[in-house]
Every structure is written in structure tokens, then in C-alpha cells.
Write a protein that holds these residues in place. Sequence first.
Motif, PDB file in Angstrom:
ATOM      1  N   ALA A 201       0.826  -1.219   0.000  1.00 22.66           N
ATOM      2  CA  ALA A 201       0.000   0.000   0.000  1.00 22.66           C
ATOM      3  C   ALA A 201       0.857   1.263   0.000  1.00 22.66           C
ATOM      4  CB  ALA A 201      -0.943   0.000   1.199  1.00 22.66           C
ATOM      5  N   ILE A 202       1.961   1.255   0.739  1.00 26.54           N
ATOM      6  CA  ILE A 202       2.802   2.455   0.813  1.00 26.54           C
ATOM      7  C   ILE A 202       3.941   2.427  -0.211  1.00 26.54           C
ATOM      8  CG2 ILE A 202       2.210   2.912   3.220  1.00 26.54           C
ATOM      9  CD1 ILE A 202       4.895   1.746   4.058  1.00 26.54           C
ATOM     10  N   GLY A 203       4.122   1.279  -0.857  1.00 29.58           N
ATOM     11  CA  GLY A 203       5.144   1.158  -1.896  1.00 29.58           C
ATOM     12  C   GLY A 203       6.570   1.190  -1.362  1.00 29.58           C
ATOM     13  N   ILE A 204       6.766   0.722  -0.136  1.00 32.72           N
ATOM     14  CA  ILE A 204       8.072   0.789   0.512  1.00 32.72           C
ATOM     15  C   ILE A 204       8.300  -0.476   1.325  1.00 32.72           C
ATOM     16  CG2 ILE A 204       9.510   2.082   2.158  1.00 32.72           C
ATOM     17  CD1 ILE A 204       7.614   4.482   1.618  1.00 32.72           C
ATOM     18  N   LYS A 205       9.500  -1.008   1.260  1.00 37.09           N
ATOM     19  CA  LYS A 205       9.882  -2.140   2.108  1.00 37.09           C
ATOM     20  C   LYS A 205      10.323  -1.597   3.457  1.00 37.09           C
ATOM     21  CE  LYS A 205      11.914  -6.579   2.078  1.00 37.09           C
ATOM     22  NZ  LYS A 205      10.913  -7.192   2.919  1.00 37.09           N
ATOM     23  N   LEU A 206       9.747  -2.121   4.525  1.00 35.23           N
ATOM     24  CA  LEU A 206      10.064  -1.670   5.877  1.00 35.23           C
ATOM     25  C   LEU A 206      11.397  -2.249   6.351  1.00 35.23           C
ATOM     26  CD1 LEU A 206       6.512  -2.148   7.416  1.00 35.23           C
ATOM     27  CD2 LEU A 206       7.608   0.034   6.857  1.00 35.23           C
ATOM     28  N   PRO A 207      12.104  -1.536   7.206  1.00 37.11           N
ATOM     29  CA  PRO A 207      13.377  -2.042   7.738  1.00 37.11           C
ATOM     30  C   PRO A 207      13.187  -3.336   8.529  1.00 37.11           C
ATOM     31  CG  PRO A 207      13.114   0.302   8.239  1.00 37.11           C
ATOM     32  CD  PRO A 207      11.803  -0.183   7.700  1.00 37.11           C
ATOM     33  N   GLU A 208      14.182  -4.204   8.452  1.00 35.33           N
ATOM     34  CA  GLU A 208      14.091  -5.515   9.101  1.00 35.33           C
ATOM     35  C   GLU A 208      13.879  -5.415  10.608  1.00 35.33           C
ATOM     36  OE1 GLU A 208      17.250  -8.214   8.060  1.00 35.33           O
ATOM     37  OE2 GLU A 208      17.045  -7.739   5.927  1.00 35.33           O
TER      38      GLU A 208
ATOM     39  N   GLY B  19      -2.426  12.175   1.414  1.00 30.49           N
ATOM     40  CA  GLY B  19      -3.492  12.962   0.797  1.00 30.49           C
ATOM     41  C   GLY B  19      -3.185  14.446   0.838  1.00 30.49           C
ATOM     42  N   LEU B  20      -2.656  14.924   1.960  1.00 32.86           N
ATOM     43  CA  LEU B  20      -2.274  16.336   2.066  1.00 32.86           C
ATOM     44  C   LEU B  20      -1.131  16.659   1.108  1.00 32.86           C
ATOM     45  CD1 LEU B  20      -2.419  16.695   5.955  1.00 32.86           C
ATOM     46  CD2 LEU B  20      -4.023  17.687   4.301  1.00 32.86           C
ATOM     47  N   LEU B  21      -0.160  15.758   1.029  1.00 33.89           N
ATOM     48  CA  LEU B  21       0.970  15.952   0.115  1.00 33.89           C
ATOM     49  C   LEU B  21       0.485  16.012  -1.326  1.00 33.89           C
ATOM     50  CD1 LEU B  21       4.130  16.037  -0.182  1.00 33.89           C
ATOM     51  CD2 LEU B  21       3.994  13.550  -0.476  1.00 33.89           C
ATOM     52  N   ASP B  22      -0.316  15.022  -1.720  1.00 33.46           N
ATOM     53  CA  ASP B  22      -0.816  14.964  -3.098  1.00 33.46           C
ATOM     54  C   ASP B  22      -1.758  16.122  -3.414  1.00 33.46           C
ATOM     55  OD1 ASP B  22       0.669  12.656  -3.368  1.00 33.46           O
ATOM     56  OD2 ASP B  22      -1.069  11.300  -3.308  1.00 33.46           O
ATOM     57  N   GLY B  23      -2.431  16.651  -2.401  1.00 30.24           N
ATOM     58  CA  GLY B  23      -3.339  17.778  -2.589  1.00 30.24           C
ATOM     59  C   GLY B  23      -2.628  19.122  -2.676  1.00 30.24           C
ATOM     60  N   GLY B  24      -1.306  19.113  -2.522  1.00 31.66           N
ATOM     61  CA  GLY B  24      -0.537  20.343  -2.659  1.00 31.66           C
ATOM     62  C   GLY B  24      -0.396  21.162  -1.385  1.00 31.66           C
TER      63      GLY B  24
ATOM     64  N   TRP C 150       6.606  17.080   4.993  1.00 29.91           N
ATOM     65  CA  TRP C 150       6.331  15.651   5.146  1.00 29.91           C
ATOM     66  C   TRP C 150       6.755  14.967   3.862  1.00 29.91           C
ATOM     67  CZ3 TRP C 150       3.267  11.793   2.887  1.00 29.91           C
ATOM     68  CH2 TRP C 150       3.252  10.585   3.597  1.00 29.91           C
ATOM     69  N   ASN C 151       7.226  13.740   4.001  1.00 28.67           N
ATOM     70  CA  ASN C 151       7.709  12.970   2.873  1.00 28.67           C
ATOM     71  C   ASN C 151       6.983  11.625   2.878  1.00 28.67           C
ATOM     72  OD1 ASN C 151       9.538  10.982   1.501  1.00 28.67           O
ATOM     73  ND2 ASN C 151      10.812  12.809   1.239  1.00 28.67           N
ATOM     74  N   ALA C 152       6.563  11.174   1.713  1.00 26.61           N
ATOM     75  CA  ALA C 152       5.818   9.917   1.616  1.00 26.61           C
ATOM     76  C   ALA C 152       6.641   8.709   2.054  1.00 26.61           C
ATOM     77  CB  ALA C 152       5.302   9.712   0.193  1.00 26.61           C
ATOM     78  N   ARG C 153       7.941   8.897   2.218  1.00 25.55           N
ATOM     79  CA  ARG C 153       8.796   7.812   2.688  1.00 25.55           C
ATOM     80  C   ARG C 153       9.132   7.970   4.186  1.00 25.55           C
ATOM     81  NH1 ARG C 153      10.744   4.480  -1.235  1.00 25.55           N
ATOM     82  NH2 ARG C 153      12.625   4.017  -0.059  1.00 25.55           N
TER      83      ARG C 153
ATOM     84  N   LEU D  80       6.404   9.730  15.611  1.00 24.71           N
ATOM     85  CA  LEU D  80       7.761   9.281  15.345  1.00 24.71           C
ATOM     86  C   LEU D  80       7.641   8.513  14.042  1.00 24.71           C
ATOM     87  CD1 LEU D  80       9.073   7.974  18.792  1.00 24.71           C
ATOM     88  CD2 LEU D  80       9.773  10.052  17.576  1.00 24.71           C
ATOM     89  N   CYS D  81       8.595   8.744  13.149  1.00 26.49           N
ATOM     90  CA  CYS D  81       8.548   8.114  11.833  1.00 26.49           C
ATOM     91  C   CYS D  81       9.844   7.382  11.526  1.00 26.49           C
ATOM     92  CB  CYS D  81       8.351   9.169  10.736  1.00 26.49           C
ATOM     93  SG  CYS D  81       6.780  10.027  10.776  1.00 26.49           S
ATOM     94  N   LEU D  82       9.720   6.317  10.757  1.00 18.69           N
ATOM     95  CA  LEU D  82      10.872   5.688  10.134  1.00 18.69           C
ATOM     96  C   LEU D  82      11.176   6.510   8.896  1.00 18.69           C
ATOM     97  CD1 LEU D  82       9.615   1.999  10.284  1.00 18.69           C
ATOM     98  CD2 LEU D  82      11.237   3.098  11.850  1.00 18.69           C
ATOM     99  N   ASP D  83      12.386   7.023   8.791  1.00 23.50           N
ATOM    100  CA  ASP D  83      12.775   7.853   7.657  1.00 23.50           C
ATOM    101  C   ASP D  83      13.429   6.968   6.607  1.00 23.50           C
ATOM    102  OD1 ASP D  83      13.760   9.691   5.854  1.00 23.50           O
ATOM    103  OD2 ASP D  83      14.999  10.778   7.317  1.00 23.50           O
ATOM    104  N   LEU D  84      12.678   6.706   5.532  1.00 23.17           N
ATOM    105  CA  LEU D  84      13.189   5.867   4.457  1.00 23.17           C
ATOM    106  C   LEU D  84      13.596   6.715   3.249  1.00 23.17           C
ATOM    107  CD1 LEU D  84      10.696   2.905   4.902  1.00 23.17           C
ATOM    108  CD2 LEU D  84      12.940   3.274   5.942  1.00 23.17           C
ATOM    109  N   ALA D  85      13.826   8.006   3.504  1.00 23.01           N
ATOM    110  CA  ALA D  85      14.317   8.939   2.481  1.00 23.01           C
ATOM    111  C   ALA D  85      15.273   9.938   3.138  1.00 23.01           C
ATOM    112  CB  ALA D  85      13.147   9.669   1.832  1.00 23.01           C
ATOM    113  N   PRO D  86      16.316   9.445   3.814  1.00 19.42           N
ATOM    114  CA  PRO D  86      17.207  10.378   4.509  1.00 19.42           C
ATOM    115  C   PRO D  86      18.081  11.170   3.544  1.00 19.42           C
ATOM    116  CG  PRO D  86      18.136   8.186   4.578  1.00 19.42           C
ATOM    117  CD  PRO D  86      16.771   8.060   3.931  1.00 19.42           C
ATOM    118  N   GLU D  87      18.614  12.277   4.043  1.00 21.87           N
ATOM    119  CA  GLU D  87      19.652  12.997   3.319  1.00 21.87           C
ATOM    120  C   GLU D  87      20.889  12.101   3.270  1.00 21.87           C
ATOM    121  OE1 GLU D  87      20.167  16.120   1.854  1.00 21.87           O
ATOM    122  OE2 GLU D  87      17.990  16.361   1.913  1.00 21.87           O
ATOM    123  N   ALA D  88      21.866  12.485   2.449  1.00 20.42           N
ATOM    124  CA  ALA D  88      23.068  11.672   2.275  1.00 20.42           C
ATOM    125  C   ALA D  88      23.784  11.391   3.601  1.00 20.42           C
ATOM    126  CB  ALA D  88      24.023  12.346   1.298  1.00 20.42           C
TER     127      ALA D  88
END
Length: 190
Positions: free
Chosen positions: A38-45, A85-90, A108-111, A124-132
Motif C-alpha cells: 500500500a505504501i510502496g516501501i519495504k520496511l526495515p528488518e 493525501g495532504l501531500l498529493d493535494g498540494g 512531510w515525505n511519503a517515505r 515518530l517516523c521511520l525515515d526511508l528517504a534520509p539525506e546523504a
Amino acid sequence: MRSMWTRFEIWLSEHWPEGLAGLNPPATDEQIASLEDAIGIKLPEDYVACLKIHNGQNPEVGGLFDGSEFLSTDDILAQWTVWKGLLDGGDFVDVYSDPASGVQKDWWNARWIPFTHNGCGDHLCLDLAPEASGSLGQVITMWHDSGERELAAPSFGSWFKSYTKRVFSGDMVYSDEYGGLINREDAELS
């Protein structure tokens, strides 16, 4: 993960039996796969290992993680869907956060996958789109009305280990007034 949960469950049985009773059974492989699809992301082990012990908690019991609900796979998807929904709604076009090093400046980031919820739109979120300079799967704060994005831990496993250490040391206590585990200092102020 199993040994940390076992020790935490023993602590809960002695200090907050209702909290222990409110933990959900393990997530099935199907529930985890459905969330990932549904979220299109593999969760960390390390987080998957946690879900396979307890798929969140009953939200009626109170906040297990610093006054916040430990989200089930269904509740993760529900919270993520609201933000998506908020992200996609602009809603976040040209709106940026004030992040810690290693965290993107998005509002907010979808990842960013929420695993707690305080009932007011904070997570609290798992950040699956971190900066370098960040780490894939790091734990970050996500406040609905503040741009601050703190780095809470480099991974879910390290966050959970640190959190349970605070519980065992007495830094976190059960509060009837707050209906969950909170900082001892906050409990003493009430």
C-alpha cells in the motif's frame, strides 16, 4: 528484538498491566506485505521484527511510547494515507521543515512512515528517504504544527533499545492522568 520485548513485557506486567494487556498479537506476513504494498516501501528488518512480536497496541489503553500510541499496520496505513493525501493535494508546496542533519527539509515525505501517534497529528517516523548524511530507517520526529524534525535514533532497533532503557531506569513512568508512559519529570509536574 525479542529479548528487549520480553524484558519490556515483564516491566509492563509489574508497572502497567493494562498496557501489557493492550498489546496486539504479532503481525502476520500478510499484514506486513499488505502495508508495504500500500505504501510502496519495504520496511526495515528491525521494525518488521518488532511488528512480528506485537502489531501495535489497542489505542484505548493509552500511549505506550512516551504518551503516544504504538501503531498497528492498519493504523500506520491510516495515518500515512492522511499525510499522503495532504501531500498529493498540494498542502506542502513551498512549505519546508527545519530538519536535523541527515533529514530532508520536506514538511512531510511519503517515505516517512509513522509508527507512533499522539492523537494530535504528531509522530515518530521511520525515515526511508534520509539525506546523504542520514541513515536509511533512522527515527525522526514529525510535528504537525512545527517545522522541527529531530533525529531520534539511527534505526528503529537503536531507538527501541534506548526507549526501553529509559523505562527500566525509571525515566519513564506510567501516569493515570496522561493515560500512558511518560517522562518522570512530566509526571511530577502534574
